[in-house]
Write an enzyme that holds these catalytic residues in place. Structure first.
Site, PDB file in Angstrom:
ATOM      1  N   LYS A  81      64.974 -46.877  -0.256  1.00 52.19           N
ATOM      2  CA  LYS A  81      65.314 -45.620  -0.471  1.00 52.19           C
ATOM      3  C   LYS A  81      65.286 -45.239  -1.937  1.00 52.19           C
ATOM      4  CE  LYS A  81      69.387 -42.378   0.857  1.00 52.19           C
ATOM      5  NZ  LYS A  81      70.617 -42.237   1.722  1.00 52.19           N
ATOM      6  N   SER A 159      70.944 -39.007   4.476  1.00 48.83           N
ATOM      7  CA  SER A 159      69.944 -38.520   3.431  1.00 48.83           C
ATOM      8  C   SER A 159      68.985 -39.803   3.346  1.00 48.83           C
ATOM      9  CB  SER A 159      70.829 -38.600   2.194  1.00 48.83           C
ATOM     10  OG  SER A 159      71.321 -39.860   1.820  1.00 48.83           O
ATOM     11  N   SER A 183      74.693 -40.816   6.194  1.00 50.74           N
ATOM     12  CA  SER A 183      73.252 -41.045   5.728  1.00 50.74           C
ATOM     13  C   SER A 183      72.373 -42.198   6.179  1.00 50.74           C
ATOM     14  CB  SER A 183      73.168 -41.012   4.348  1.00 50.74           C
ATOM     15  OG  SER A 183      73.737 -39.718   3.709  1.00 50.74           O
TER      16      SER A 183
END
Length: 472
Positions: A81, A159, A183
């Site tokens: 990420k 996210s 997330s």
């Protein structure tokens, strides 16, 4: 039914999970180079449709970040990420404010631990700015929205948006994720994956997360199988064991004990769930009862004040980032390029600044308050989100703050409970809406340190009701 986009085919990767791939490498049946080539080919096939990858590793970066060839995940490809440093690539935190970021010269500790386990990072994945909302949909002119592999007219949650899209589409079996308000679990639920947010303190916090006023967030992964998730946490725990938490250990089989499971269907704030989500909850309750567990509906076991307390700390994080983003993360920071939602949260903090000390104290106490719930019950089950994953545009970062943030709060109204209290929480793909072809996640929360219990329950549910496959 909308057509899914995926890379599953009769290549080296097949539909193997990470444990299976590592075993094939260990036995000599597969070469690491074959696996990486197949994963890269799948990425090039699906990403033009999904827009999940921010940066690909160069050949030189791949060589430098190649995982430990003797590790338990030796040769397994993954993605990181875009909030954690990976040598050779810039870290932009999903923000145009860091457009000028230079390539990292060292790995974030969490990334290094994944490499030490044998994973081979292939690049960085999309996320919304600083992970503050739950969909990676940049404002117009700043990039393409990350699309759901099951139905590209819809978002992917966030996210950890790009990571979930790539795992669901079969590009990699596991990808790095992080969870500060849902997330890991929201994109897992949106994409038909397993997403475990571990207990606070289970994994050492990344450089970005460690700078928060209260560390609500934790790193982790998304995967397609309970086995992969259990195997990951067993081995990451082996690298950095927290003696204050009950060990997870090796979890390889379903739970044998009968559990007392409390079910919550109405969130703090009284937000109602939509019909497909309610159907998934009701079907899961019947499944659990059929497996011998005791299931009962209860009100949400948390005070109404927790909802706004959590938002206040969210606002504090946005304000600190806006004020000190250059000192804290990267000197190239340009605060004039922040999205309306980050600016809106930061401005809200200034209006609420006198409330922050009380907010902080209540949230510190939430840890012990949460633990008291588990004298009479073992697990709290809730929806992952309040309604089906929205269409592209509904959660666009180009929207004004007054429009976007209430939508975020309405959709992501269940997951923040585990972040505020610090307990573990896992989303499992137990529902599916046939009309939209979208997965529906169901959330299971437990007392601090009880990841093992959640994983054993997840094994049982996966065995009793195997997840729907995107390629079928």
């Amino acid at each position: 039914m909308p057509k899914a986009i995926h890379g599953f085919c009769d290549d080296t990767l097949g539909d193997h999970d990470a444990v299976a791939l590592a075993a094939l490498v260990d036995s000599g049946e597969l070469q690491i180079s074959e696996i990486l080539e197949a994963s890269i080919a799948r990425a090039h096939q699906v990403d033009p449709h999904l827009h999940a990858i921010v940066e690909h590793c160069s050949e030189q970066s791949l060589e430098r970040s190649g995982g430990d060839s003797s590790g338990p995940f030796a040769g397994v490809p993954t993605f990181i990420k875009d909030m954690n440093d990976l040598i050779g690539l810039p870290t932009r935190y999903g923000s145009a404010a860091y457009e000028g970021a230079q390539a990292a010269t060292r790995n974030d500790p969490v990334v290094q631990q994944m490499i030490d386990l044998g994973f081979v990072p292939l690049g960085k994945t999309t996320m919304p700015e600083f992970g503050l909302i739950c969909s990676a949909e940049p404002a117009e002119g700043l990039g393409e929205p990350t699309r759901n592999p099951w139905n590209t007219g819809h978002g992917v949650g966030g996210s950890s948006s790009g990571s979930a899209a790539l795992v669901a589409a079969g590009v990699v079996p596991i990808a790095h994720a992080a969870d500060g308000g849902g997330s890991i679990r929201i994109p897992a639920g949106s994409c038909g994956l397993v997403g475990l947010k571990p207990s606070r303190g289970r994994i050492i916090p990344s450089r970005m997360l460690a700078k928060q006023p209260i560390v609500f967030a934790t790193d982790g992964i998304v995967s397609r199988s309970v086995r992969d998730t259990a195997h990951f946490y067993e081995h990451i725990e082996g690298l950095n064991r927290n003696p204050e938490l009950e060990p997870i250990g090796s979890v390889t089989s379903p739970i044998k004990q009968k559990l007392r499971i409390a079910v919550v269907t109405e969130s703090l704030g009284g937000i109602q769930i939509d019909q497909p989500t309610r159907k998934a909850i009701e079907q899961t309750m019947l499944l659990l009862e059929g497996l011998g567990h005791t299931v009962e509906l209860i009100p949400i076991p948390a005070p109404e004040s927790m909802r706004m307390d959590f938002v206040n700390m969210w606002s504090a994080s946005a304000y600190i980032t806006r004020k000190s983003g250059g000192k804290l993360l990267d000197p190239c920071f340009d605060s004039t390029r922040l999205t309306p939602v980050v600016d809106g949260l930061a401005n809200d903090f200034l209006k609420k600044i006198l409330k922050i000390p009380g907010t902080y104290l209540r949230l510190r106490k939430a840890h012990s308050d949460w633990a008291r719930n588990f004298t009479e019950i073992d697990v709290v089950m809730t929806p992952c989100v309040s309604h089906l994953t929205p269409e592209i545009g509904y959660l666009s970062e180009g929207l004004d703050y007054e429009t976007l943030f209430p939508r975020v709060m309405k959709w992501a109204c269940f997951t923040g409970l585990a972040n505020a209290t610090g307990g573990p929480s896992i989303s499992l793909p137990l529902g599916h809406d046939s009309e939209s072809n979208l997965p529906i996640g169901v959330l299971f929360n437990a007392n601090h340190g009880k990841e093992r219990l959640l994983l054993e329950l997840a094994y049982q549910l996966e065995e009793a009701q195997p997840w729907q496959k995107i390629w079928e």
